[in-house]
Design a protein around this motif. Structure first.
Motif, PDB file in Angstrom:
ATOM      1  N   ARG A 139       8.445   0.581  35.730  1.00 32.40           N
ATOM      2  CA  ARG A 139       7.416  -0.118  34.965  1.00 32.40           C
ATOM      3  C   ARG A 139       6.288  -0.583  35.877  1.00 32.40           C
ATOM      4  NH1 ARG A 139       9.979  -4.312  33.967  1.00 32.40           N
ATOM      5  NH2 ARG A 139      11.086  -3.713  32.052  1.00 32.40           N
ATOM      6  N   SER A 164       1.923  -7.127  27.099  1.00 34.11           N
ATOM      7  CA  SER A 164       2.444  -6.645  25.825  1.00 34.11           C
ATOM      8  C   SER A 164       2.042  -7.581  24.696  1.00 34.11           C
ATOM      9  CB  SER A 164       3.965  -6.539  25.885  1.00 34.11           C
ATOM     10  OG  SER A 164       4.497  -6.224  24.611  1.00 34.11           O
ATOM     11  N   THR A 197       5.376  -4.008  15.582  1.00 30.57           N
ATOM     12  CA  THR A 197       4.634  -3.146  16.491  1.00 30.57           C
ATOM     13  C   THR A 197       5.534  -1.975  16.853  1.00 30.57           C
ATOM     14  OG1 THR A 197       3.397  -5.029  17.386  1.00 30.57           O
ATOM     15  CG2 THR A 197       3.486  -3.029  18.730  1.00 30.57           C
ATOM     16  N   GLY A 233       2.689   1.943  21.255  1.00 36.36           N
ATOM     17  CA  GLY A 233       1.889   1.268  22.265  1.00 36.36           C
ATOM     18  C   GLY A 233       0.440   1.084  21.878  1.00 36.36           C
ATOM     19  N   THR A 271      -0.576  -0.588  29.546  1.00 38.24           N
ATOM     20  CA  THR A 271       0.364  -1.585  29.041  1.00 38.24           C
ATOM     21  C   THR A 271       1.802  -1.111  29.151  1.00 38.24           C
ATOM     22  OG1 THR A 271       0.357  -0.714  26.783  1.00 38.24           O
ATOM     23  CG2 THR A 271      -1.275  -2.401  27.297  1.00 38.24           C
ATOM     24  N   ALA A 272       2.687  -2.091  29.153  1.00 37.39           N
ATOM     25  CA  ALA A 272       4.106  -1.871  28.852  1.00 37.39           C
ATOM     26  C   ALA A 272       4.329  -2.657  27.566  1.00 37.39           C
ATOM     27  CB  ALA A 272       5.008  -2.380  29.975  1.00 37.39           C
ATOM     28  N   GLN A 273       4.332  -1.960  26.446  1.00 34.91           N
ATOM     29  CA  GLN A 273       4.336  -2.602  25.134  1.00 34.91           C
ATOM     30  C   GLN A 273       5.740  -2.673  24.558  1.00 34.91           C
ATOM     31  OE1 GLN A 273       1.952  -4.156  23.182  1.00 34.91           O
ATOM     32  NE2 GLN A 273       3.735  -4.602  21.905  1.00 34.91           N
ATOM     33  N   VAL A 310       8.318  -2.605  21.671  1.00 30.48           N
ATOM     34  CA  VAL A 310       8.296  -1.847  20.421  1.00 30.48           C
ATOM     35  C   VAL A 310       9.629  -2.032  19.707  1.00 30.48           C
ATOM     36  CG1 VAL A 310       8.275   0.483  19.434  1.00 30.48           C
ATOM     37  CG2 VAL A 310       6.637  -0.122  21.214  1.00 30.48           C
ATOM     38  N   GLU A 324      10.532   0.040  25.378  1.00 31.40           N
ATOM     39  CA  GLU A 324       9.228  -0.234  25.973  1.00 31.40           C
ATOM     40  C   GLU A 324       8.420   1.055  25.985  1.00 31.40           C
ATOM     41  OE1 GLU A 324       9.290  -2.962  29.544  1.00 31.40           O
ATOM     42  OE2 GLU A 324      11.409  -2.442  29.434  1.00 31.40           O
ATOM     43  N   MET A 325       7.180   0.953  25.540  1.00 32.25           N
ATOM     44  CA  MET A 325       6.286   2.112  25.530  1.00 32.25           C
ATOM     45  C   MET A 325       5.205   1.906  26.587  1.00 32.25           C
ATOM     46  SD  MET A 325       5.736   5.075  24.206  1.00 32.25           S
ATOM     47  CE  MET A 325       6.393   5.227  22.529  1.00 32.25           C
ATOM     48  N   GLY A 353       1.876   3.073  28.547  1.00 31.00           N
ATOM     49  CA  GLY A 353       0.713   3.818  28.082  1.00 31.00           C
ATOM     50  C   GLY A 353      -0.527   3.532  28.889  1.00 31.00           C
ATOM     51  N   GLY A 372       1.621   7.694  25.500  1.00 27.71           N
ATOM     52  CA  GLY A 372       2.847   6.937  25.314  1.00 27.71           C
ATOM     53  C   GLY A 372       4.012   7.549  26.063  1.00 27.71           C
TER      54      GLY A 372
END
Length: 882
Positions: free
Chosen positions: A13, A30, A44, A47, A68-70, A72, A96-97, A99, A233
């Motif tokens: 990450r 995020s 959500t 990403g 980002t590390a989004q 999800v 985690e997505m 992107g 993503g």
């Protein structure tokens, strides 16, 4: 892969984000799992969701490159992976997505070069292990993969289907995709994407690059975007599996640590026969903890219901693993250890998360035993492999809170399924019954007026922060769903102005009241609401004159009502901070109402607040009010506001600039006592709030408590009313207010003494005659007593005493206390073969106009409106005589 390549999930990450930061991207934290910019989404689920409005042009950011590390979640709605979780090597509800995004900056060439360089250089993946897919018509992307990555044509696979063409919706930005696959090698079965064996495990997708280059209109026509964009993503867990030489996401370091933690906690083999259960718990622990941290609480509908499904599914599997007491929350430290550094909200809200998990598991355990008993009874009646009836599954859902997937999961162990169609039919029937019982308000129909109005007139300009009176132009007049050209006295109307000082209901603060006036025109405004996002609509009635669009009016807010309302709103801010300091930082706003006459404040709090804590909080708020410090409002970016310690409230949507309200004297760490992002109206100084008083504290739902309070004039009125009641009470007690408590205590003690004396005298009267007061009916002693206003609660003990005195016989005691008749009948043990007290008391009840009674053969009780003791005794004599 090189030996120096990052391997752990946390390293992967960090490497991803810092790589793109070095290449001019802003690292954006995020976003919440609760979408703030898309009401159509439950959670959500990708990403790009936080950037959706940026891509469509509705929102601008101070950067044109982001990474980002989004967080999800896919566990509800169209994107629902819940049923497969734990039973496959790749499905998760939480992931985690990773992107990188370009908003009209770089395009295909840079996106491909960024991806290729990161994978082969920073992550050290051998080039020969990678291949790419492109949309069949996207020759540009294919050429770029040849030139930049040096991929041969056989490793650039053209996909003609929509799998490689991305759309945001039926209309809007869209474009071709390019997916990057990793080849596990010929030892693993499977073929490349697009081949007959593509479902095998040899080739795994690790990254998807979306090239947004068109705008799609309803007929399907596409026009080039003036500023093409990039959206990519990469699922972190799947990528970690590749980098760690695994084929299963549950074998990666983070998830494996949770699986092992579950096994250690319950002393079970994480890779044994119940392997799937360990995995379900590991995945669902992450989903549950992150959702709670983002403000979702388990409930009966919406996001809260999906959270409850996830939690209960995990708890069911914990019981399969041998858990006999709340266990889910005990795994939380293991999760915080793994992910707390990257996601500090897990640490910040750890207490709230743990208490919510524990409370939910306690409630579910009680329901589970009864629900599983019903399920087992039903399955015992089924033939081998026969599906469970849908109506039974619905009963489990409706009565015991079993989501359908939980029932399906339990039946999976038996090799059974559920009649899903029957379940949905039962659900539909329930909805139809609810719909038939509901009476609509008509508000939904009215909404359609304001869609066109928004396009014609734009957003309303709010002037109410600075003034309570302004001139304005009438833009539109409506009644229901009808636009009016003019309207006269007595008609209810909805009015849109070009500018207004009226505050529209939002953020818990009620809408303003007031008046609109002009020469010969008067309109009473009784509510103000937002419509279609940012249009301020005034609801009221024409009192005199004729109202027409285009008229100039004076808009005047009801000052006293606004003053009282903003006082309660400002008091709510102080109350929020006082609660956090008294109870802990897990306290977060879950709902509020700021009205002229009161405030209501709902908070995340797992237990009741004690009277002592409430008293301390009330005193703290009043201390801050008496400081009479200035209330300051600043316009800042959300990031700068939070950096200064401002609280961003869950569920509120914030733009590029926000209003930050500060009040109360600060300390060494903060510039003010309370700092919150808030769009409401507030007092100028805290002293304007006036006295503050907490009225009540109660529970609303699991983990949510409600405080009701008053301030200012409302608090003064309540104090005056209390003083009046105290004076009235003191007058009745014939003493002063100061001496009233002591006098009341003496009277209560005297009453208790008298009640004891009366009870004892009644007992003596009832039992004093003993056998001498009884009569003989065919050799059976019958003792019937009319006890007048003796309490029905005393009758059984008195009947027992009389029965002991007579030794053998039937006892009947009748009273007429509290305006109704009561009868108790006792039969001594030696006569139970001849008489049953229940039969006798039912006959007595019938005489009294009652509807039966109940008890034991030796003692029974009944009642009725008619307490005619002589008639009761006559009926009983007849039954005894036989």
């Amino acid at each position: 892969m090189t030996s120096s390549a990052p391997v752990t999930t946390n390293e992967l990450r960090s490497t991803f984000l810092t790589y793109f930061e070095r290449n001019g991207h802003r690292i954006v934290p995020s976003a919440s799992l609760v979408p703030q910019n898309d009401p159509t989404l439950l959670f959500t689920n990708a990403g790009m969701v936080p950037f959706k409005n940026v891509f469509t042009g509705q929102e601008t950011r101070p950067y044109n490159r982001a990474t980002t590390a989004q967080k999800v979640v896919r566990a509800g709605g169209k994107h629902n992976d819940l049923d497969n979780v734990g039973y496959t090597a790749r499905h998760l509800t939480f992931f985690e997505m990773m992107g990188n995004f370009s908003f009209g900056d770089y395009f295909k060439a840079d996106a491909i070069e960024f991806a290729w360089t990161l994978l082969t250089r920073d992550f050290g993946i051998p080039k020969e292990k990678l291949l790419a897919t492109v949309y069949a018509e996207d020759e540009e992307a294919a050429e770029l993969w040849r030139r930049i990555a040096g991929l041969p044509d056989e490793k650039i696979i053209r996909i003609a289907t929509s799998d490689n063409f991305w759309r945001m919706g039926d209309t809007g930005p869209c474009g071709p995709c390019s997916e990057i696959f990793y080849d596990h090698g010929p030892d693993v079965w499977g073929g490349p994407p697009g081949s007959p064996d593509e479902d095998g495990d040899r080739f795994v997708e690790i990254w998807n690059l979306v090239f947004m280059q068109y705008f799609e209109d309803p007929p399907g026509t596409r026009t080039p975007l003036p500023r093409p964009s990039i959206d990519t993503g990469m699922g972190l867990e799947r990528f970690a599996a590749v980098m760690q030489g695994k084929r299963d996401v549950y074998d990666t370091d983070t998830l494996r640590a949770l699986v092992l933690g579950c096994g250690d906690l319950l002393n079970t083999d994480p890779d044994g026969a119940l392997r799937a259960s360990h995995r379900v718990v590991a995945d669902h622990l992450r989903s549950s903890a992150f959702l709670i941290a983002d403000g979702v609480m388990p409930s009966k509908d919406g996001r809260g219901y999906v959270l409850r499904r996830i939690m209960r599914r995990a708890m069911r599997h914990l019981q399969r693993l041998g858990a006999t007491e709340p266990t889910f929350y005990r795994l939380l430290p293991k999760l915080t250890q793994q992910m707390g550094a990257a996601y500090p909200e897990l640490v910040q809200h750890q207490t709230l998360i743990a208490e919510t998990m524990r409370g939910e598991e306690e409630r579910f355990t009680a329901l589970l035993e009864r629900g599983m008993s019903l399920l087992n009874d039903e399955t015992d009646r089924l033939g081998e492999g026969e599906a469970l009836a849908g109506d039974v599954a619905f009963k489990l859902y409706d009565t015991f809170g079993f989501p359908l997937d939980l029932t399906q999961d339990a039946l999976r162990e038996q090799g059974r399924t559920v009649d899903v169609a029957g379940f949905e039919t039962a659900m539909a029937e329930q909805r139809q019954r609810a719909r038939a019982a509901w009476v609509g308000s008509g508000d939904t129909a009215m909404e359609t007026v304001w869609f066109d109005a928004r396009d014609r007139f734009g957003a309303s300009e709010f002037l109410g922060y600075k003034t309570e009176k302004s001139d304005a132009e009438v833009l539109l007049v409506a009644h229901g769903n009808e636009i009016l050209s003019e309207v006269g006295p007595g008609r209810d109307v909805a009015i849109l102005l070009n500018q207004t000082p009226f505050y529209a209901e939002s953020g818990g603060q009620v809408g303003d009241h007031g008046k609109l006036s002009a020469n010969g025109l008067m309109i009473e405004v009784t509510d103000t609401q937002k419509r279609n996002g940012d249009m301020i609509v005034h609801y009221g009635r024409v009192i005199e004159g004729t109202l027409r669009p285009g008229m100039a009016v004076t808009a005047q807010v009801d000052h006293m009502r606004r003053q009282a309302t903003r006082g309660h709103h400002s008091a709510t801010h102080l109350l929020h901070e006082a609660l956090r300091r008294a109870l802990g930082t897990h306290v977060a706003q879950k709902g509020s109402l700021n009205a002229p006459d009161r405030l209501r404040f709902d908070i995340s709090q797992p237990r009741p607040i004690t009277p002592e804590e409430l008293a301390a909080v009330e005193a703290e708020v009043n201390t801050r009010i008496r400081e009479n410090t200035a209330v300051e409002t600043r316009i800042m970016t959300p990031e700068a506001a939070v950096a200064e310690g401002a609280m961003a409230l869950f569920g509120e949507k914030y733009g590029d600039e926000v209003r930050v309200v500060s009040m109360g004297a600060g300390d060494d760490e903060r510039g003010a006592y309370s700092i919150e992002l808030c769009g409401g109206t507030h007092v100028g100084r805290t002293g304007e709030i006036g006295p503050f008083r907490i009225v009540s504290e109660s529970g609303v739902s699991a983990g949510v408590r409600r405080i009701e309070a008053v301030s200012g004039l409302a608090a003064e009125r309540m104090a005056k009313e209390d003083e009046r009641r105290l004076a009235d009470m003191a007058a009745l007690l014939r003493t002063t207010v100061a001496d009233a408590p002591a006098r009341l205590a003496v009277l209560l003690e005297e009453r208790r003494t008298l009640e004891k004396q009366v009870s004892e005298l009644q007992r003596r009267l009832a039992t004093g005659e003993g056998a001498a007061g009884a009569e003989n009916i065919n050799g059976v002693t019958f003792a019937g007593r009319d006890l007048g206003e003796v309490s029905p609660r005393e009758l059984k003990s008195m009947a027992e005493a009389v029965a002991k005195q007579i030794g053998s016989g039937v006892v009947a005691l009748v009273s007429n206390a509290e305006g109704k008749g009561s009868v108790v009948i006792a039969v001594t043990p030696d006569l139970l073969d001849r008489f049953n007290a229940v039969d006798l008391v039912r006959a007595a009840s019938a005489v009294m106009g009652g509807k039966g009674g109940g008890g034991r053969p030796d003692m029974a009780q009944a009642g009725g409106p008619n307490a005619d003791a002589d008639a009761v005794f006559a009926a009983l004599r007849g039954m005894i005589a036989g």
